[in-house]
Design a protein around this motif. Structure first.
Motif, PDB file in Angstrom:
ATOM      1  N   UNK A  60      67.577  26.410  13.291  1.00  0.00           N
ATOM      2  CA  UNK A  60      68.055  25.216  13.995  1.00  0.00           C
ATOM      3  C   UNK A  60      67.914  23.977  13.123  1.00  0.00           C
ATOM      4  N   UNK A  61      66.767  23.815  12.480  1.00  0.00           N
ATOM      5  CA  UNK A  61      66.555  22.615  11.668  1.00  0.00           C
ATOM      6  C   UNK A  61      67.432  22.638  10.419  1.00  0.00           C
ATOM      7  N   UNK A  62      67.666  23.828   9.866  1.00  0.00           N
ATOM      8  CA  UNK A  62      68.542  23.938   8.690  1.00  0.00           C
ATOM      9  C   UNK A  62      69.977  23.560   9.066  1.00  0.00           C
ATOM     10  N   UNK A  63      70.435  24.046  10.214  1.00  0.00           N
ATOM     11  CA  UNK A  63      71.787  23.728  10.668  1.00  0.00           C
ATOM     12  C   UNK A  63      71.938  22.226  10.907  1.00  0.00           C
ATOM     13  N   UNK A  64      70.952  21.618  11.561  1.00  0.00           N
ATOM     14  CA  UNK A  64      71.054  20.211  11.926  1.00  0.00           C
ATOM     15  C   UNK A  64      70.906  19.266  10.734  1.00  0.00           C
ATOM     16  N   UNK A  65      70.118  19.671   9.742  1.00  0.00           N
ATOM     17  CA  UNK A  65      69.871  18.805   8.586  1.00  0.00           C
ATOM     18  C   UNK A  65      70.505  19.374   7.317  1.00  0.00           C
ATOM     19  N   UNK A  66      71.570  20.173   7.490  1.00  0.00           N
ATOM     20  CA  UNK A  66      72.188  20.848   6.355  1.00  0.00           C
ATOM     21  C   UNK A  66      72.595  19.883   5.242  1.00  0.00           C
ATOM     22  N   UNK A 199      59.380  20.688   5.094  1.00  0.00           N
ATOM     23  CA  UNK A 199      58.212  21.502   4.772  1.00  0.00           C
ATOM     24  C   UNK A 199      58.149  22.775   5.607  1.00  0.00           C
ATOM     25  N   UNK A 200      58.707  22.707   6.815  1.00  0.00           N
ATOM     26  CA  UNK A 200      58.656  23.864   7.709  1.00  0.00           C
ATOM     27  C   UNK A 200      59.461  25.044   7.174  1.00  0.00           C
ATOM     28  N   UNK A 201      60.538  24.762   6.464  1.00  0.00           N
ATOM     29  CA  UNK A 201      61.451  25.840   6.052  1.00  0.00           C
ATOM     30  C   UNK A 201      60.747  26.873   5.167  1.00  0.00           C
ATOM     31  N   UNK A 202      60.230  26.491   3.983  1.00  0.00           N
ATOM     32  CA  UNK A 202      59.569  27.522   3.162  1.00  0.00           C
ATOM     33  C   UNK A 202      58.261  28.011   3.774  1.00  0.00           C
ATOM     34  N   UNK A 203      57.539  27.113   4.459  1.00  0.00           N
ATOM     35  CA  UNK A 203      56.252  27.500   5.044  1.00  0.00           C
ATOM     36  C   UNK A 203      56.418  28.583   6.088  1.00  0.00           C
ATOM     37  N   UNK A 204      57.344  28.370   7.014  1.00  0.00           N
ATOM     38  CA  UNK A 204      57.509  29.312   8.116  1.00  0.00           C
ATOM     39  C   UNK A 204      58.270  30.561   7.707  1.00  0.00           C
ATOM     40  N   UNK A 239      67.327  23.021  18.858  1.00  0.00           N
ATOM     41  CA  UNK A 239      68.377  22.039  18.610  1.00  0.00           C
ATOM     42  C   UNK A 239      68.213  20.843  19.546  1.00  0.00           C
ATOM     43  N   UNK A 240      68.007  21.129  20.823  1.00  0.00           N
ATOM     44  CA  UNK A 240      67.836  20.062  21.806  1.00  0.00           C
ATOM     45  C   UNK A 240      66.542  19.291  21.562  1.00  0.00           C
ATOM     46  N   UNK A 241      65.488  19.999  21.214  1.00  0.00           N
ATOM     47  CA  UNK A 241      64.180  19.381  21.023  1.00  0.00           C
ATOM     48  C   UNK A 241      64.163  18.464  19.798  1.00  0.00           C
ATOM     49  N   UNK A 242      64.804  18.889  18.724  1.00  0.00           N
ATOM     50  CA  UNK A 242      64.850  18.070  17.508  1.00  0.00           C
ATOM     51  C   UNK A 242      65.622  16.781  17.762  1.00  0.00           C
ATOM     52  N   UNK A 243      66.735  16.894  18.469  1.00  0.00           N
ATOM     53  CA  UNK A 243      67.508  15.703  18.820  1.00  0.00           C
ATOM     54  C   UNK A 243      66.670  14.732  19.642  1.00  0.00           C
TER      55      UNK A 243
END
Length: 276
Positions: A60-66, A199-204, A239-243
């Protein structure tokens, strides 16, 4: 896999999607929910599921912040452009990941064995809730020195990564620990949240792969369905939560999350001390 188990997985996906990006501890909430709504799955699978379900939130975060995360542009196929600012940011993320990568490999099983319980989770919820309130009160008296992602130095990134190590104890919150660290280091709320997303992407992804390797790849059909449903639901809710979060912090501070953590921590602590 019956309808009741599917509903449990959907509920866990909703919990993951909401709590992953808010600084209130997704793993802590997942472990607590499991105390009351237990999946009818082997313990080793549940342990892996509670981590791997986070991949839905990551997508979700990758899609939103692509556009902010992908450094290559192919408008001209013969001469693709590279955004060096984004490359530089990913290098800072790599630096920030070093502490948790090293300590995670050494301490992951030990911390889960000795600290993966409701008492520890409730205490961590309360402690970091108080920390958020104190830090935000202190922040009112100063102006952040670092306003944007580009302003974050390699040194600052490394220190934020040290704070992320604290999240290895269940109930702390990965986003909560990194945001608290960033605020203490003089980073603005918006930049702190965005760096947390990077930071979440590689960590998680790394944590999920580690759990998958430990578990093995011999899944039953019910286990595959559980993972897929959990990740899909976590993706949609994330997606909703990040927004919501990015809109919220433009006008508010993080104290409301601090109070939520304290109240929830007290309720959980009282429950388990009384009924255990």
């Amino acid at each position: 896999m019956d309808i009741i188990e599917i509903l449990k997985v959907i509920f866990l996906g909703i919990v993951e999607g909401i709590t992953e990006w808010l600084p209130i501890s997704s793993t802590g909430h997942m472990l607590l929910v499991d105390e009351f709504i237990t999946l009818n799955m082997p313990e080793d699978f549940k342990e892996m599921f509670f981590v791997v379900i986070q991949l839905g939130a990551i997508i979700a975060v990758v899609v939103m912040f692509w556009k902010k995360m992908w450094p290559f542009q192919f408008k001209d196929k013969l001469q693709p452009k590279v955004n060096m600012d984004i490359i530089n940011m990913w290098l800072k993320v790599v630096v920030a990941c070093i502490p948790s990568a090293v300590l995670g490999l050494l301490l992951d099983d030990i911390l889960e064995e000795y600290f993966g319980n409701a008492i520890t989770i409730s205490i961590m919820l309360i402690v970091y809730g108080i920390a958020f309130i104190l830090i935000e009160n202190w922040n009112k008296k100063r102006t952040p020195k670092i306003q944007t992602l580009d302003d974050i130095s390699y040194k600052t990134a490394f220190f934020i990564g040290l704070f992320q190590v604290l999240s290895m104890i269940p109930g702390t919150s990965r986003s909560g620990a990194t945001i608290i660290g960033a605020l203490l280091l003089g980073v603005s709320r918006t930049a702190a949240a965005e760096f947390t997303f990077f930071l979440a992407v590689p960590t998680m992804v790394g944590a999920s792969l580690l759990k998958l390797v430990k578990f093995g790849f011999d899944f039953t059909g019910a286990e595959i369905l559980t993972l897929v449903i959990g990740m899909v639901v976590a993706f949609a809710v994330s997606v909703l939560c990040i927004k919501f979060l990015m809109s919220f912090i433009k006008k508010h501070d993080f104290k409301v999350f601090g109070w939520y953590r304290i109240v929830l921590g007290i309720i959980i602590l009282a429950y388990f001390l009384i009924f255990s």
